[in-house]
Every structure is written in C-alpha cells, then in structure tokens.
Write a protein that holds these residues in place. Structure first.
Motif, PDB file in Angstrom:
ATOM      1  N   GLN A 718       0.759  -1.056  -0.316  1.00  0.00           N
ATOM      2  CA  GLN A 718       0.309  -0.292   0.169  1.00  0.00           C
ATOM      3  C   GLN A 718       1.252   1.291   0.313  1.00  0.00           C
ATOM      4  OE1 GLN A 718      -2.443   0.135   3.630  1.00  0.00           O
ATOM      5  NE2 GLN A 718      -0.632   0.327   4.597  1.00  0.00           N
ATOM      6  N   SER A 719       0.465   2.241  -0.163  1.00  0.00           N
ATOM      7  CA  SER A 719       1.131   4.299  -0.567  1.00  0.00           C
ATOM      8  C   SER A 719       1.335   4.349   0.920  1.00  0.00           C
ATOM      9  CB  SER A 719       0.225   4.598  -1.322  1.00  0.00           C
ATOM     10  OG  SER A 719       0.824   5.960  -1.170  1.00  0.00           O
ATOM     11  N   ALA A 720       2.292   4.405   0.532  1.00  0.00           N
ATOM     12  CA  ALA A 720       3.233   5.560   2.099  1.00  0.00           C
ATOM     13  C   ALA A 720       3.105   7.145   1.887  1.00  0.00           C
ATOM     14  CB  ALA A 720       4.811   4.918   2.197  1.00  0.00           C
ATOM     15  N   ASP A 721       2.385   6.762   0.558  1.00  0.00           N
ATOM     16  CA  ASP A 721       2.441   8.709   0.460  1.00  0.00           C
ATOM     17  C   ASP A 721       0.979   9.476   0.519  1.00  0.00           C
ATOM     18  OD1 ASP A 721       4.981   8.945  -0.872  1.00  0.00           O
ATOM     19  OD2 ASP A 721       4.693   7.874  -2.618  1.00  0.00           O
ATOM     20  N   ASP A 722       0.944  10.532   0.892  1.00  0.00           N
ATOM     21  CA  ASP A 722      -0.276  11.075   0.942  1.00  0.00           C
ATOM     22  C   ASP A 722      -0.802  10.908  -0.613  1.00  0.00           C
ATOM     23  OD1 ASP A 722       0.428  11.251   3.649  1.00  0.00           O
ATOM     24  OD2 ASP A 722       1.040  13.329   3.502  1.00  0.00           O
ATOM     25  N   ARG A 723       0.416  11.723  -1.488  1.00  0.00           N
ATOM     26  CA  ARG A 723      -0.442  11.652  -2.710  1.00  0.00           C
ATOM     27  C   ARG A 723       0.467  10.795  -3.904  1.00  0.00           C
ATOM     28  NH1 ARG A 723      -0.674  18.470  -3.142  1.00  0.00           N
ATOM     29  NH2 ARG A 723      -2.695  18.813  -1.662  1.00  0.00           N
ATOM     30  N   ARG A 727      -2.486   4.791  -8.828  1.00  0.00           N
ATOM     31  CA  ARG A 727      -2.756   4.175  -8.246  1.00  0.00           C
ATOM     32  C   ARG A 727      -2.789   3.112  -8.446  1.00  0.00           C
ATOM     33  NH1 ARG A 727      -5.902   4.332 -12.977  1.00  0.00           N
ATOM     34  NH2 ARG A 727      -6.362   1.993 -12.907  1.00  0.00           N
ATOM     35  N   ILE A 728      -3.244   2.717  -7.022  1.00  0.00           N
ATOM     36  CA  ILE A 728      -2.793   0.613  -6.111  1.00  0.00           C
ATOM     37  C   ILE A 728      -3.854   0.616  -6.249  1.00  0.00           C
ATOM     38  CG2 ILE A 728      -1.313  -0.169  -4.720  1.00  0.00           C
ATOM     39  CD1 ILE A 728      -0.100   2.373  -4.076  1.00  0.00           C
ATOM     40  N   GLU A 729      -4.088  -0.810  -6.921  1.00  0.00           N
ATOM     41  CA  GLU A 729      -4.699  -1.734  -7.422  1.00  0.00           C
ATOM     42  C   GLU A 729      -4.933  -3.066  -6.354  1.00  0.00           C
ATOM     43  OE1 GLU A 729      -6.962  -1.567 -10.686  1.00  0.00           O
ATOM     44  OE2 GLU A 729      -7.519   0.208 -10.417  1.00  0.00           O
ATOM     45  N   PRO A 730      -5.148  -4.331  -5.519  1.00  0.00           N
ATOM     46  CA  PRO A 730      -4.553  -5.706  -5.773  1.00  0.00           C
ATOM     47  C   PRO A 730      -4.817  -6.156  -7.086  1.00  0.00           C
ATOM     48  CG  PRO A 730      -6.714  -5.027  -5.067  1.00  0.00           C
ATOM     49  CD  PRO A 730      -6.747  -4.006  -5.188  1.00  0.00           C
ATOM     50  N   THR A 735       0.014  -6.766  -6.219  1.00  0.00           N
ATOM     51  CA  THR A 735       0.494  -5.618  -6.443  1.00  0.00           C
ATOM     52  C   THR A 735       0.431  -4.860  -7.306  1.00  0.00           C
ATOM     53  OG1 THR A 735       0.227  -4.769  -3.645  1.00  0.00           O
ATOM     54  CG2 THR A 735      -0.340  -3.298  -4.924  1.00  0.00           C
ATOM     55  N   ALA A 736      -0.743  -4.110  -8.260  1.00  0.00           N
ATOM     56  CA  ALA A 736      -0.977  -3.462  -8.972  1.00  0.00           C
ATOM     57  C   ALA A 736      -0.524  -1.964  -9.184  1.00  0.00           C
ATOM     58  CB  ALA A 736      -1.745  -3.369 -10.367  1.00  0.00           C
ATOM     59  N   LEU A 737       0.373  -1.581  -9.671  1.00  0.00           N
ATOM     60  CA  LEU A 737       0.872   0.335  -9.719  1.00  0.00           C
ATOM     61  C   LEU A 737       0.675   0.436 -11.149  1.00  0.00           C
ATOM     62  CD1 LEU A 737       3.892   0.022  -7.904  1.00  0.00           C
ATOM     63  CD2 LEU A 737       1.693  -0.117  -6.697  1.00  0.00           C
ATOM     64  N   ILE A 738      -0.413   1.599 -11.135  1.00  0.00           N
ATOM     65  CA  ILE A 738      -1.115   2.154 -12.415  1.00  0.00           C
ATOM     66  C   ILE A 738      -0.061   3.025 -12.402  1.00  0.00           C
ATOM     67  CG2 ILE A 738      -2.863   2.642 -13.826  1.00  0.00           C
ATOM     68  CD1 ILE A 738      -3.040  -0.222 -11.720  1.00  0.00           C
ATOM     69  N   PHE A 739       0.789   3.708 -13.601  1.00  0.00           N
ATOM     70  CA  PHE A 739       1.291   5.441 -13.663  1.00  0.00           C
ATOM     71  C   PHE A 739       0.759   5.822 -14.394  1.00  0.00           C
ATOM     72  CE2 PHE A 739       4.143   2.591 -11.339  1.00  0.00           C
ATOM     73  CZ  PHE A 739       4.924   3.459 -10.427  1.00  0.00           C
ATOM     74  N   THR A 740       0.543   7.043 -14.477  1.00  0.00           N
ATOM     75  CA  THR A 740       0.022   7.878 -15.695  1.00  0.00           C
ATOM     76  C   THR A 740       1.650   8.224 -16.356  1.00  0.00           C
ATOM     77  OG1 THR A 740      -2.146   8.278 -14.707  1.00  0.00           O
ATOM     78  CG2 THR A 740      -1.140   9.587 -16.769  1.00  0.00           C
ATOM     79  N   CYS A 741       1.615   8.245 -17.533  1.00  0.00           N
ATOM     80  CA  CYS A 741       2.876   8.477 -17.618  1.00  0.00           C
ATOM     81  C   CYS A 741       2.726   9.318 -19.044  1.00  0.00           C
ATOM     82  CB  CYS A 741       3.804   6.858 -18.322  1.00  0.00           C
ATOM     83  SG  CYS A 741       4.129   6.437 -17.192  1.00  0.00           S
TER      84      CYS A 741
END
Length: 755
Positions: A718-723, A727-730, A735-741
């Motif tokens: 899970q994210s350790a950042d406030d922002r 997007r993080i999804e199971p 764990t899937a990390l979806i980055f907008t690049c």
C-alpha cells in the motif's frame, strides 16, 4: 565605406550587402556573389557592429575633438544606412533572418539618442527600428505559448529599444505593457518539439534541446528582459520567471563545470561550448520569481560556483552572505532530450540517445561533418581539469576518432566515408542533415533522484547503414555505471565496436593499466580475448568480464569536423570488438567506476558489485549488490518474473529498491508519444527509409501523449505517500501500480507492505 556628402546634400558610398540577398543570386545560377561584398567588408552585420562600436566610443570619449569626430562619423553612417534602404517601409526583396545582422542596429541609437535628435534623425531611426524589429507583433494577443529562442536572441532587445526611443507618453507605457505580455508568453512551457522551454528544463531550437542556442538566447534577451523589467509594473509573471530560472539551474546540472557534453553541443562538437556565468548573477539580482526576495539565493549560489571569479557580482553576493553551492549531485533524466545526467562529487556522466522524435545529430555544410554517431548511446565523462572541462576530461577535436565516441556502438569505416552527404531534402528545410530513427524507445528513469537506468533501441538510418541495430542500457549507482548491450546486428562492411574510452594524451607516456600492468610505452596495442580490467589515464576503471577488448595508445589521424583538414593527436582508446562485416546477436557487458580508488579497483576486479539477471531482446535487468536496488530496461511488455517485478503493460523502465522499512518503485514510459502506431517513415523503391527533414513531419507540434503503465509487483503493498503518483490496486496475491506517464518523465511511489 567611402561615405561622403555631395554638394547637394546627398550621400555617396558603397552599397551595404545583406547576406540573404545571395539566395536570390544563387537561384539565378551565380556561384558566390556574396564573396565580392564579404571580401570588401561591406556586409550589413559588420556595418551595424561598427555603428555600435562608434556609439560606445563616443559615449566613453573624454576628448571633445574626438567626440565631435565620432559624432560626425555616426551621423554619416546612419544617414547612409537609411539612404541604402534600411528605413521604415523598405523590404528590398527579403527581410527574413535579419536577426544577427541587425542586432547592434537597435542598441546604438539608444546610446546616441541626443546625437540623432540634434541631426534631425531621431524619428526616422526610431521608425526604422520599429519596422525592422517587427515590434508591431507585440500588440497582438499571443495565440500560442512560447517563442523561438532566436527571437529572444535577436529580436527582443531591438523591439524594446524601439519602444525606449519613443517620447515618454501614455502611448509608450501602453507599448511597454504589450511588450511585457509578449515577452512573458515567450517563457511559457510548450508541447511537442516546438520552441523553446520544456517541462524538464530543456530549451528547444531546431526541434531539439540545443544548449548553444539557449545560451545565445539567454544572453541576447531572455535573462536581460526579466532583469530589465523586474521590480516594475512591467515585470514578467512569477510563472515565466520561474521557467527561466529552472532552465538555468538545469543547465548547470547537465554541464560541468561550464562545458557542454559533446552530444549536447549541436552542430559544433568542438569542446568549446559552455554555459555563461553572468546569466545566473543577473537573474539572481532580478529577485526571486515570487518577488519576495531582492536576490535569488539559489541563482546567487550557482553563480558563485560556476563563475569562480572576483567580480562585482561575487563581492555583492558575498556581502549579502551567500556562499557557492556544492557541486550538484544526483541523477536526472531529460525526456525531451533522450539523455540522462548522473553526478557525484565534481564529475558528470552524460548518456545520450535519439529516437523517432529526436534527431541524432545536426550536420550542416561546414559544421559537424563526422558527427553521425554522437547520440548512438554516447557516454561522456566530464570529470577532470582545473577547473573541470571537456578539454581537461580528455577531449580534443584534433585527432578525435569520430567512429569511437565513448559508449557508442558503431561501425568503423574509413574516416573519409564518415563525412555526411548533406542535402536539401525538402521545401521545409535547408542544406542540413538531422536524421531520425524509426524506434520510439529512448529514455530513462531516476530513482529517488540519486540513481537511474537509461536505455535505447538503436537503429541507424538507412541513408548510411540501416543494418546496424542494438539494444543498449546503462545502470547508474553512485560512481558505478554498468553498461549492457544485446541484439547487435550489422550487415555492412567494417568493424562493429562499442567504445569504452577515448582520451587525449598530453604526455605519450601517461600510463594505462591493463589487467594489472602499467603501460607507459607508446605506441601500444593489445587485443585481449577474454575480457579485461583497465584503468585509463584519468583514473577511471573499466571492468569487462568477457569479450574481445582492444586497447590502444597511438597517434590518431582524423579530419576536422568543419573543414575536413587532416588533424592528429596522441590518444588512448579502448573498445569491445563485436566482429567485422556480418554480426548477428552480438552483445556486451562492462562496468565503469568513475575515479575509482585503488581499493575499489582491486575489490571490483575480484568480484563485480552487481548481478545481471537478464540480458536479451526483451529485457536488460540488473541488481546492484551494495544498494540492493534492481533496475529494469524492459523493451517489451509482458511477464518479467525477476526480483519483485512480475509484469509490465508497456515497454518501460523500472527501478525497485527498499530501505528495510518500505519500497520505492520508480517507473517511466520512454516513448514521448508525439504520435501513435508505426513509425511515419517513407520508403523508396528499394525499400530503404528515405531521408526527410524533421520540419516536414506532421506530428512535430503534437503534445506528448499520456499512457497508462501498469507495473505489477509481487506481494501486497500500500502507499506510504499522501499523494502517490499512481493508482494502486490488488492483483491477486500481487499489487498493481498504475502510473500515468507522459513526456518520458519519472513517476515514483513509496510503498509499505501490508500485514
């Protein structure tokens, strides 16, 4: 110039030649009509430069007789210029590219305003200044953000000067408001390959990052405009001020100390290009972008480091309590330049590539004739000298082997055959060469701002050797850079080499260390079949675990990149030899340790501090043992299954590293996505890619497209950042990390494991 006054008050004198007139005569078949006027010194640029010199001399003259004579000369020169047609409303056939020829025309009248008024010329000259500077443009609301860097260089001061020459009335104030709006718009960040400021701090000209034009634009007007208008009602916006500041601070990061890296030198790879220290000082005294600080502390500190002088700015900043900044450190990727800058201590390593969006080299008639390999994955160290410079770091244009640019994978052919075949390929361009690849993968990712990975798919243009291909990667950890290549292909005649280093030898006896043995003899050549451990003459160590390595100390003979004249110098050069002629499936692996200590060199010779997990057509993956960080250059989407990385949805670059408490995942899509789908290449009847200018491409002003990059990592996080930047999804047990690049920029997220 033979200027004299006739008895009837008219003037006689020689004509003034504007270089662009020559183009009319060239089209009529005349070989070089400009030579007559150039040889006689009658060019418009020299004329205006002389006018400016007379104005400065008049301003400084203490002797009354000398001052009177200079005034007479200036008035005659000005009358003759107007009489020759350089007056308001006159076009004389062409008014394009006036910039360099007319720059000093605008400055001199401001100095000589009283003289012009006494001579009855003030109005006529002011009108000519308006006409030729095109200042009327500032009255139009800007339609598009940004401005050509040449406009900053050659138009800005002329436009401001033409306004300054107006009488002090509300009309003049309105002109200044309009001018401020026009200038302010010029600093706005732009999309695509258009001019000139980009979101990553690069500055574009000729459709690519171009520091040489940037410094001219900064000198000509970009810095001066902010400074001149600062602390007045006409000041540029805080946003625009900040954009210029960012560009300057990035420049001092990708240069060292002042020198441009060779691959960032445009069409002048001569080692002389450098940043200009006073830019930092003058923008510093313009204040902080928000207007709260009288002096910008970051720019003042940067100035004190890069200037290393004892001038008035140095004294001012010292009195205000500022100290030189430490040398910048870290890893920064420039997506708009397909390059990465990696810094520690006082040294800089630059790796540069090219793609289907960013040309490989700019080559003109009389400039950079042999530079086709400058961005074939070049890796340059700017690490030595007092102060650090390109020349102190082993570069000399004289004798430089353009086939062995460090870091590149290239073909060794006779130097005469390296000369570019420069053509005027379409109506959108002139006589120049700026070749594009058909590959989109060229870029990098930074990790926590300290370490990084860079990779590219190399494919040389068919104009020369379209059979040359390679997949190349670099992994940056502190002073260790691991370089890998795979899938090297070639069908053309010549040796295929990946160059380790090429250093000028000030003393032919300067030692190299080859497999533990100091080599002082000259000339020297060794061919090592089972890899090698080398130290160059600048204290850098190279560890090549396998492959055929060639090491040489010799008198190298080359050709001048501008004149083709023979040149020579003593150099130490080393490369990995992949074979000659047909090469298929070639590869390499080596590590550079910058300024390695004796202890480091001995330790790495015993055991390399990294583990290659994979090196094939789909991926280059490496784990750095000291940091525990794993870097991934993923040339294909799909399952990865190495380390914590399960899969990616796009070709991409990923770095995963932890500190015991959590995990940081850094990711980037290196494809700038100015367009989608296959490369826009056009093929001739033989199936070869035709040469086309970058200016003719339909996509050059398109914004960088967004992509959704899914990075699946093993385990539940899970994210350790406030922002978080993703997007993080199971994803099942993962764990899937979806980055907008976008724009080849790094995206990063800090994670903690779910209990």
């Amino acid at each position: 110039y033979g200027i004299a006054e006739n008895s009837d008050g008219t003037l006689r004198g020689k004509p003034i030649w504007f270089v662009r007139y020559a183009e009319t005569y060239i089209n009529l078949g005349h070989p070089d009509v400009g030579k007559l006027f150039n040889d006689n010194g009658q060019t418009l640029r020299k004329y205006n430069d002389f006018l400016f010199q007379v104005a400065v001399a008049h301003d400084a003259a203490a002797d009354a007789a000398e001052r009177a004579e200079l005034e007479r000369m200036y008035v005659l020169l000005t009358r003759h210029l107007l009489d020759q047609g350089f007056a308001a409303g006159s076009a004389q056939g062409t008014l394009h590219h006036l910039g360099y020829s007319m720059r000093n025309f605008y400055t001199a009248p401001v100095i000589m305003r009283d003289v012009l008024r006494r001579a009855g010329l003030e109005h006529d000259v002011q009108q000519a200044m308006e006409w030729f500077s095109g200042v009327g443009e500032v009255k139009l609301p800007p339609a598009e953000p940004g401005m050509d860097i040449d406009a900053f260089n050659t138009s800005l001061v002329g436009r401001l000067a033409s306004i300054v020459m107006l009488p002090d009335t509300p009309v003049k104030a309105a002109w200044l408001e309009a001018f401020s709006r026009w200038v302010d718009n010029g600093y706005k960040v732009t999309e695509g390959t258009g001019p000139c400021f980009k979101s990553d701090g690069t500055v574009f000209h000729h459709r690519r990052h171009y520091p040489a034009y940037a410094v001219d634009g900064f000198s000509g007007g970009a810095v001066n405009a902010v400074w001149l208008l600062s602390k007045t009602q006409f000041a540029v916006s805080a946003e625009s001020h900040a954009v210029l500041k960012r560009a300057l601070l990035e420049m001092r990061f990708y240069c060292n100390l002042r020198s441009f890296p060779l691959a960032l030198s445009g069409r002048h790879p001569d080692g002389r290009g450098e940043l200009v220290p006073w830019h930092y000082a003058r923008l510093a005294v313009a204040g902080t972008p928000d207007g709260r600080g009288e002096i910008d502390p970051e720019l003042a500190a940067a100035y004190l480091r890069v200037a290393q002088g004892k001038d008035a700015y140095t004294r001012l900043f010292a009195e205000k309590g500022f100290a030189p900044e430490p040398s910048p450190a870290g890893n920064r990727v420039y997506g708009y330049n397909a390059s990465v800058s990696h810094r520690r201590a006082d040294w800089l390593v630059t790796v540069a590539g090219h793609s289907r969006y960013l040309w490989s080299a700019e080559i003109y008639q009389g400039a950079n004739h042999y530079g086709r390999y400058l961005t074939h994955g070049s890796m340059q160290l700017l690490a030595d000298g007092d102060p650090v410079s390109a020349f102190g770091s082993g570069f000399r244009q004289e004798g430089w082997d353009w086939r062995h640019i460090p870091g590149t994978t290239a073909l060794e052919i006779p130097m005469e055959r390296m000369k570019a075949d420069i053509r005027n390929v379409d109506t959108a361009s002139g006589y120049e060469e700026m070749l594009l690849s058909d590959e989109a993968f060229a870029g990098g990712v930074s990790h926590r701002g300290r370490d990084g990975v860079f990779a590219m798919e190399l494919h040389e243009h068919d104009k020369y050797n379209g059979s040359l291909r390679a997949r190349k990667s670099w992994f940056f950890f502190d002073n260790r850079i691991v370089c890998m290549g795979s899938d090297i292909e070639n069908k053309a005649e010549g040796g295929v080499h990946t160059t380790l280093f090429q250093n000028f030898l000030a003393d032919a006896a300067d030692p190299l260390v080859v497999n533990g043995e100091a080599v002082t003899q000259f000339p020297y050549r060794a061919e090592l079949a089972g890899g090698a451990v080398l130290r160059d003459n600048l204290r850098n160590a190279y560890f090549v675990p396998k492959g055929r390595v060639v090491v040489s100390k010799s008198l190298q003979r080359s050709l001048d990149e501008e004149t083709d004249a023979p040149t020579q110098n003593n150099f130490a050069t080393a490369w990995i030899d992949h074979g000659s002629g047909s090469v298929s499936g070639g590869g390499y692996e080596y590590m550079l340790a910058v300024h390695a200590s004796d202890e480091e060199a001995a330790r790495y010779a015993r055991e390399l501090p990294y583990e290659v997990l994979r090196r094939d057509a789909s991926a280059h993956i490496l784990r750095d043992r000291p940091s525990g960080i794993t870097g991934y250059a993923l040339f294909a989407a799909g399952k990865v299954g190495e380390g914590l990385l399960e899969s990616v949805s796009l070709p991409s670059l990923v770095i995963i590293g932890g500190d015991g408490e959590g995990l940081t995942v850094s990711a980037a899509d290196p494809d700038l996505r100015f367009y989608e789908g296959p490369s826009d290449e056009v093929f001739d009847a033989d199936g070869r890619r035709a040469e086309r200018s970058v200016y003719s491409r339909k996509w050059i002003d398109n914004p960088s497209g967004e992509s959704q990059l899914e990075v699946v990592i093993r385990g539940r996080w899970q994210s350790a950042d406030d922002r978080p930047e993703c997007r993080i999804e199971p994803a099942g047990e993962n764990t899937a990390l979806i980055f907008t690049c976008r724009e080849g920029a790094t995206r990063e997220v800090n994670l903690i494991e779910m209990k």
